[in-house]
Write a protein that holds these residues in place. Structure first.
Motif, PDB file in Angstrom:
ATOM      1  N   TRP A 129       0.821  -1.212   0.000  1.00 57.78           N
ATOM      2  CA  TRP A 129       0.000   0.000   0.000  1.00 57.78           C
ATOM      3  C   TRP A 129       0.858   1.266   0.000  1.00 57.78           C
ATOM      4  O   TRP A 129       0.654   2.171  -0.803  1.00 57.78           O
ATOM      5  N   GLU A 130       1.849   1.335   0.894  1.00 60.06           N
ATOM      6  CA  GLU A 130       2.686   2.538   0.990  1.00 60.06           C
ATOM      7  C   GLU A 130       3.473   2.775  -0.298  1.00 60.06           C
ATOM      8  O   GLU A 130       3.530   3.887  -0.803  1.00 60.06           O
ATOM      9  N   ARG A 131       4.049   1.722  -0.837  1.00 57.93           N
ATOM     10  CA  ARG A 131       4.860   1.848  -2.058  1.00 57.93           C
ATOM     11  C   ARG A 131       4.003   2.264  -3.253  1.00 57.93           C
ATOM     12  O   ARG A 131       4.397   3.107  -4.054  1.00 57.93           O
ATOM     13  N   LYS A 180      -1.223   9.172   6.174  1.00 52.90           N
ATOM     14  CA  LYS A 180      -2.592   9.465   6.600  1.00 52.90           C
ATOM     15  C   LYS A 180      -3.481   8.217   6.589  1.00 52.90           C
ATOM     16  O   LYS A 180      -4.694   8.305   6.723  1.00 52.90           O
ATOM     17  N   THR A 181      -2.844   7.061   6.418  1.00 59.57           N
ATOM     18  CA  THR A 181      -3.563   5.794   6.428  1.00 59.57           C
ATOM     19  C   THR A 181      -3.424   5.165   7.806  1.00 59.57           C
ATOM     20  O   THR A 181      -2.317   4.969   8.295  1.00 59.57           O
ATOM     21  N   GLN A 182      -4.547   4.834   8.398  1.00 61.06           N
ATOM     22  CA  GLN A 182      -4.540   4.256   9.735  1.00 61.06           C
ATOM     23  C   GLN A 182      -4.537   2.732   9.682  1.00 61.06           C
ATOM     24  O   GLN A 182      -3.863   2.083  10.466  1.00 61.06           O
ATOM     25  N   GLU A 183      -5.289   2.165   8.727  1.00 61.03           N
ATOM     26  CA  GLU A 183      -5.436   0.716   8.659  1.00 61.03           C
ATOM     27  C   GLU A 183      -5.759   0.302   7.222  1.00 61.03           C
ATOM     28  O   GLU A 183      -6.498   0.986   6.531  1.00 61.03           O
ATOM     29  N   VAL A 184      -5.187  -0.834   6.808  1.00 67.25           N
ATOM     30  CA  VAL A 184      -5.464  -1.406   5.489  1.00 67.25           C
ATOM     31  C   VAL A 184      -5.680  -2.903   5.689  1.00 67.25           C
ATOM     32  O   VAL A 184      -4.844  -3.574   6.288  1.00 67.25           O
ATOM     33  N   GLY A 224     -12.473 -10.062  -1.035  1.00 69.71           N
ATOM     34  CA  GLY A 224     -12.222  -9.376  -2.295  1.00 69.71           C
ATOM     35  C   GLY A 224     -12.347  -7.866  -2.237  1.00 69.71           C
ATOM     36  O   GLY A 224     -12.253  -7.194  -3.257  1.00 69.71           O
ATOM     37  N   LYS A 225     -12.587  -7.329  -1.053  1.00 70.49           N
ATOM     38  CA  LYS A 225     -12.696  -5.872  -0.898  1.00 70.49           C
ATOM     39  C   LYS A 225     -11.500  -5.366  -0.100  1.00 70.49           C
ATOM     40  O   LYS A 225     -11.131  -5.959   0.916  1.00 70.49           O
ATOM     41  N   LEU A 226     -10.940  -4.266  -0.548  1.00 73.30           N
ATOM     42  CA  LEU A 226      -9.847  -3.615   0.164  1.00 73.30           C
ATOM     43  C   LEU A 226     -10.444  -2.494   1.004  1.00 73.30           C
ATOM     44  O   LEU A 226     -11.088  -1.590   0.476  1.00 73.30           O
ATOM     45  N   PHE A 227     -10.251  -2.570   2.300  1.00 77.37           N
ATOM     46  CA  PHE A 227     -10.739  -1.545   3.223  1.00 77.37           C
ATOM     47  C   PHE A 227      -9.563  -0.695   3.667  1.00 77.37           C
ATOM     48  O   PHE A 227      -8.539  -1.227   4.102  1.00 77.37           O
ATOM     49  N   VAL A 228      -9.710   0.624   3.557  1.00 76.64           N
ATOM     50  CA  VAL A 228      -8.661   1.557   3.929  1.00 76.64           C
ATOM     51  C   VAL A 228      -9.246   2.592   4.881  1.00 76.64           C
ATOM     52  O   VAL A 228     -10.168   3.312   4.521  1.00 76.64           O
ATOM     53  N   ARG A 229      -8.703   2.643   6.087  1.00 71.75           N
ATOM     54  CA  ARG A 229      -9.148   3.630   7.079  1.00 71.75           C
ATOM     55  C   ARG A 229      -8.167   4.796   7.043  1.00 71.75           C
ATOM     56  O   ARG A 229      -6.971   4.618   7.260  1.00 71.75           O
ATOM     57  N   LEU A 230      -8.693   5.980   6.738  1.00 71.29           N
ATOM     58  CA  LEU A 230      -7.867   7.177   6.600  1.00 71.29           C
ATOM     59  C   LEU A 230      -8.118   8.142   7.756  1.00 71.29           C
ATOM     60  O   LEU A 230      -9.205   8.160   8.330  1.00 71.29           O
ATOM     61  N   THR A 231      -7.112   8.980   8.049  1.00 73.55           N
ATOM     62  CA  THR A 231      -7.244   9.965   9.124  1.00 73.55           C
ATOM     63  C   THR A 231      -7.568  11.353   8.581  1.00 73.55           C
ATOM     64  O   THR A 231      -7.753  12.281   9.358  1.00 73.55           O
ATOM     65  N   SER A 232      -7.649  11.493   7.263  1.00 75.06           N
ATOM     66  CA  SER A 232      -7.884  12.794   6.644  1.00 75.06           C
ATOM     67  C   SER A 232      -9.138  12.751   5.773  1.00 75.06           C
ATOM     68  O   SER A 232      -9.192  12.006   4.782  1.00 75.06           O
ATOM     69  N   ALA A 233     -10.131  13.549   6.118  1.00 68.90           N
ATOM     70  CA  ALA A 233     -11.373  13.607   5.334  1.00 68.90           C
ATOM     71  C   ALA A 233     -11.155  14.120   3.910  1.00 68.90           C
ATOM     72  O   ALA A 233     -11.711  13.552   2.960  1.00 68.90           O
ATOM     73  N   LEU A 276      -9.632  10.301  -2.741  1.00 67.47           N
ATOM     74  CA  LEU A 276      -9.447   8.900  -3.129  1.00 67.47           C
ATOM     75  C   LEU A 276     -10.761   8.244  -3.550  1.00 67.47           C
ATOM     76  O   LEU A 276     -10.762   7.381  -4.428  1.00 67.47           O
ATOM     77  N   VAL A 277     -11.859   8.650  -2.947  1.00 70.96           N
ATOM     78  CA  VAL A 277     -13.170   8.133  -3.367  1.00 70.96           C
ATOM     79  C   VAL A 277     -13.437   8.517  -4.815  1.00 70.96           C
ATOM     80  O   VAL A 277     -13.950   7.721  -5.606  1.00 70.96           O
ATOM     81  N   MET A 278     -13.062   9.739  -5.180  1.00 76.02           N
ATOM     82  CA  MET A 278     -13.249  10.201  -6.558  1.00 76.02           C
ATOM     83  C   MET A 278     -12.363   9.424  -7.542  1.00 76.02           C
ATOM     84  O   MET A 278     -12.724   9.265  -8.708  1.00 76.02           O
ATOM     85  N   ALA A 279     -11.218   8.937  -7.070  1.00 75.80           N
ATOM     86  CA  ALA A 279     -10.271   8.207  -7.923  1.00 75.80           C
ATOM     87  C   ALA A 279     -10.278   6.708  -7.612  1.00 75.80           C
ATOM     88  O   ALA A 279      -9.288   6.017  -7.823  1.00 75.80           O
ATOM     89  N   LYS A 280     -11.411   6.213  -7.131  1.00 71.89           N
ATOM     90  CA  LYS A 280     -11.514   4.822  -6.672  1.00 71.89           C
ATOM     91  C   LYS A 280     -11.153   3.803  -7.758  1.00 71.89           C
ATOM     92  O   LYS A 280     -10.434   2.838  -7.495  1.00 71.89           O
TER      93      LYS A 280
END
Length: 105
Positions: free
Chosen positions: A44-46, A55-59, A64-73, A79-83
């Motif tokens: 993920w980082e690379r 700004k990523t708290q958890e991945v 089959g779904k990638l869940f990403v918890r972010l600290t920045s709204a 990222l939602v726009m570029a999903k």
């Protein structure tokens, strides 16, 4: 002294590349999918860059779904726009379509 040619040929026939052996082992134990999920999380980082990683708290991956918890709204919104692009980048990293959907939390 005679060499046993038949045993040498037999050994040569059994030799396979390490990559093929590991692939066969992963397939036999049905763990290739889990290994690919681990590769997605660890890369993920690379793949996304240092700024996003900070700004990523958890991945994690589930079904089959990638869940990403972010600290920045604002980053989450961007990222939602570029999903779809994120999905393409992640699957390209693994080399096959492992992730079907990306969910930003």
């Amino acid at each position: 002294m005679k060499k046993h040619k038949s045993s040498e040929n037999y050994r040569q026939a059994d030799i396979i590349p390490l990559k093929d052996g590991i692939s066969a082992l992963l397939k036999a134990y049905r763990i290739q999918g889990k290994l690919n999920e681990v590769v997605v999380v660890s890369s993920w980082e690379r793949v996304m860059g240092k700024a996003v990683a900070l700004k990523t708290q958890e991945v994690f991956v589930s079904k089959g779904k990638l869940f990403v918890r972010l600290t920045s709204a604002p980053l989450k919104h961007e990222l939602v726009m570029a999903k779809t692009r994120v999905l393409e980048i992640i699957n390209a990293e693994v080399g096959e379509e492992i992730i079907k959907e990306v969910v930003f939390l």
